[in-house]
Enzyme design. Sequence first.
Site, PDB file in Angstrom:
ATOM      1  CD  GLU A 351      -3.130   0.854   2.159  1.00 59.04           C
ATOM      2  OE1 GLU A 351      -4.326   0.835   1.809  1.00 59.04           O
ATOM      3  OE2 GLU A 351      -2.773   0.763   3.352  1.00 59.04           O
ATOM      4  CG  HIS A 382       6.621 -29.905   4.125  1.00 60.80           C
ATOM      5  ND1 HIS A 382       7.225 -31.124   3.932  1.00 60.80           N
ATOM      6  CD2 HIS A 382       7.099 -29.431   5.309  1.00 60.80           C
ATOM      7  CE1 HIS A 382       8.020 -31.392   4.964  1.00 60.80           C
ATOM      8  NE2 HIS A 382       7.960 -30.375   5.810  1.00 60.80           N
ATOM      9  CE  LYS A 510     -11.426   3.387   1.598  1.00 57.12           C
ATOM     10  NZ  LYS A 510     -11.021   4.423   2.594  1.00 57.12           N
TER      11      LYS A 510
END
Length: 545
Positions: A351, A382, A510
């Site tokens: 960000e 793994h 937004k």
Amino acid sequence: MTILTQSTTWQALAAHSHQIPHMRELFAGDPARFSNMSLSTCGLFLDYSKNRATPETLNLLQTLAQEAKLDAKIKAMFAGDIINTTEKRAVLHTALRSTAEQSIVAEGQDIVPEVQQTLNKMQQFVTSVTSGQWKGFTGKAITDIVSIGIGGSFLGPKIVSQALRPYWITGLNCHFVANVDGTSISEKLKLLDPETTLFIMSSKSFGTQETLTNTLTAKAWFLAKGGSQSDVAKHFVAVTSNVAKATDFGIDADNIFPMWDWVGGRYSLWSAIGLPIALLIGMDNFRSLLKGAHQMDTHFANAPLAENMPVIMGLFSLWYGNFFNAQSHVVLTYDHYLRGLPAYFQQLDMESNGKSVTLNGTHVDYSTGPVIWGGEGTNGQHAYHQLLHQGTALIPADFIMPLQSHNPIGEHHDQLASNCFGQTQALMQGRTLDEALAELSKSSLSDEEKLLIAKHKVMPGNKPSNTLLMDKLTPETLGALIALYEHRTFVQGAIWDINSFDQWGVELGKSLGNDVLARIGAEQDATALDASSNGLINLYRQGKI
């Protein structure tokens, strides 16, 4: 070309990047490499010897930092200068962990007294709740905290609370809600008793869509379970700048904690946004968290570039991103309590430095913020470690581990440490074809089969990593560790000449989301947007494919 890439030092680094020997050779030629390329400060030890670097590399990188006026930019941040130029704001999250004796000026006034006043108010609040003095609407003490926020007001408190689980001393439970998906808050509310639950709403504007929606849902649940509007003040507090909206909601003005424009959300856990942390670990431990961060601030502000831990880490990240085309950086935490840190550092870095224009609006001609990802050791060994060892991409790695465990059971920690150190060695050293053939020498395979299998077992090595150690995970060392990554992020942004403190990409999402929401609620089919968006909205309104 930009000024940065035109510089003689940048060009020298580009040429130098092709001249670095394999790290095997670097270690073989310098028995003192570990001691020469390690650093200890603020309770943290950094081994940066497993990097593709020579003394010339470090000198060139430090020269690049000097030419970018990094020292002056560090001073400007700590002095409260307006370095968030697009929003015309100072950047003073460091003031949140300052000492009472300091004087830090923002917008013409000393902000330290207000910071200290807020900490004292937090102290009183935490004492009231944890002592049982604070009562719910039926006279019962609080047992559960629900922290409602999004972004920095969610991730920081959640990850730090998780990391400091051994220091939970108050007996409270804490639940974190961020996602606007109704399932998230619904599943939390199923576990709770409204008579003993306290909600903390964290939103600077008291209007952030996800946070307000979840808070209104919590309030509706509370009222449906027997609480009244007048009881809201006993079960809801807020961290916000919008006192009027919070009081209209029903929150007592005395239970509203401040937020300031000079603190960005992803740097806010040190403020009253950290209330959930303090309610779990107590204010003494919370102040220790601040102390560790302040120690790293002091180190960052004063240590010379060659001995400055955030600077060294920031320069190496830039080195690989800009001169080796590394597109991502992996954070590997060899401690279960620190398992959330990769996600926190992901938000912090991506960000902040996910930008593509310089401060003066020039489009960059170099890579900026990498993809930050990672996970918990040894689980990753793994899974994605395979790609780290034998994949085609160069992915620098940070290994983080405490030397002492909070849960020293049998050989668990010895095995954890051996895996951590073994992975850094394997990434650096790799395995040659001759070594792979030697391992197969006693097998019953034919020579042709041995050669084929050996080729599959070759690992190039020369994969860079840093190793960060601490004696033990404590509030203080965690504070220093998080501040280290904050400043590491700043170093890169300062050299790239970008604004690490705005987030216009977030803001666009937004605004478009609000527009789509209005169209979802409209009576007629969506037609005004692009064909894909119109089609998706209409499918959603139909409720089926």
